[in-house]
Design an enzyme around this catalytic site. Structure first.
Site, PDB file in Angstrom:
ATOM      1  N   PRO A 175       1.018  -0.900   0.192  1.00 57.77           N
ATOM      2  CG  PRO A 175      -0.324  -1.336   1.591  1.00 57.77           C
ATOM      3  CD  PRO A 175       1.015  -2.051   1.138  1.00 57.77           C
ATOM      4  CD  GLU A 176       4.546   1.906  -3.658  1.00 55.59           C
ATOM      5  OE1 GLU A 176       4.602   3.364  -4.486  1.00 55.59           O
ATOM      6  OE2 GLU A 176       4.736   1.504  -3.801  1.00 55.59           O
ATOM      7  CE  LYS A 201       4.524   5.308   1.175  1.00 50.55           C
ATOM      8  NZ  LYS A 201       6.326   4.569   0.640  1.00 50.55           N
ATOM      9  NE  ARG A 252      12.400  -0.332  -0.647  1.00 51.43           N
ATOM     10  CZ  ARG A 252      11.809   0.890  -0.329  1.00 51.43           C
ATOM     11  NH1 ARG A 252      12.073   1.915   0.091  1.00 51.43           N
ATOM     12  NH2 ARG A 252      10.978   0.657   0.070  1.00 51.43           N
TER      13      ARG A 252
END
Length: 287
Positions: A2-3, A58, A277
């Site tokens: 979830p962003e 978020k 990342r």
DNA sequence: CTTTCTGTTAGAAA
DNA sequence: ATTTCTAACAGAAA
């Protein structure tokens, strides 16, 4: 994961579903996700209701009908908030293995039961997510750690210039830094930089004015479109009805390693570790 | 079987 | 002050 677009979707849906419903009972199946004393947590919510739901980055903020009390919920990587009517069978049903057709499931951590016999399930496979009740003072302190919302009026090319200049971190690290700009995560950072034509490992301060303007446009168009399509499901994300997001089909680079680039003939999407990342890009389209 | 990878954020380390 | 690294965790993939 979830962003901003996923959290925005959940928030907007839940606003319609649970605001002003009286909480009849709270079931805590995993205490670790609750940052308050669990007895106090239950006492603060029992018999009360949520008056409104807000979002910073978020992080979701549920206003409780008690003076100076807010419930914060962060979904981190695998958190879900699924609302169910009486029978607790969810719409998305069997579409995801980790979300069985009925609730609770083995990843349900907290359940809010409302007096109309509906319920809100907080599921979180990896247990990174958290719930915390805070007062206004603490909320203000938390808010100060968040940069502006990318879709708000504070974010424009001049603002982006201000956060890029003097920084020698990769431009992707700046987009992911919630203190500088809030709500962008790994998926949308990659998509935004692809649309901007910028290599994610470029040093932030070397981004030109023209590129900054492209980034500004890309940030807004990618995030707006993702909200319109109710977010991206890559692994675990579902909306408040258990349905997957539709933006997954529109991803250009995230998760596309080895595939043909959608933006140029002959380009191939590569994946490399940048800013800690997994990062996807096309070296022909992004400079 | 073991190892690696996944991605958010706090907090530590550099 | 800024940037990088790691832990927290559970499961899929290699």
């Amino acid at each position: 994961m979830p962003e901003l677009p996923e959290v925005e979707t959940i928030k907007n849906d839940l606003k319609k579903k649970i605001v002003n419903k009286k909480i009849a009972r709270i079931e805590i199946l995993f205490k670790g996700g609750i940052r308050n004393n669990t007895k106090q947590f239950e006492a603060d919510l029992m018999g009360d209701k949520f008056l409104d739901i807000d979002r910073i980055g978020k992080l979701m903020i549920f206003k409780i009908n008690l003076p100076d009390r807010y419930l914060l919920i962060h979904l981190k990587m695998t958190g879900q908030l699924v609302y169910c009517q009486k029978n607790f069978i969810i719409a998305g049903g069997h579409s995801l293995p980790k979300l069985a057709g009925s609730l609770p499931n083995k990843f349900s951590r907290v359940i809010f039961y409302f007096t109309d016999r509906s319920a809100l399930f907080f599921n979180d496979m990896r247990k990174f997510g958290y719930l915390e009740i805070v007062d206004g003072k603490k909320l203000a302190r938390i808010k100060k750690n968040y940069g502006p919302d990318p879709l708000g009026k504070d974010v424009d090319p001049d603002f982006l210039t201000s956060i890029l200049k003097n920084r020698k971190a990769p431009v992707k690290a700046v987009l992911l830094n919630q203190k500088l700009i809030s709500g962008i995560g790994n998926i949308y950072a990659d998509e935004i930089l692809f649309q901007s034509g910028i290599m994610p490992d470029r040093i932030a301060k070397n981004i030109s004015k023209k590129e900054t303007e492209k980034m500004d446009k890309a940030i807004k168009s990618v995030l707006r479109k993702a909200i319109k399509f109710r977010g991206t499901t890559f692994n675990d994300y579902v909306d408040s009805e258990g349905n997957q997001g539709n933006f997954s089909k529109l991803l250009k680079v995230y998760g596309k390693k080895g595939e043909a680039c959608p933006g140029c003939p002959g380009g191939v999407i590569e994946k490399k570790r940048i800013a800690g990342r997994g990062t996807h890009f096309c070296r022909k389209c992004q400079k």
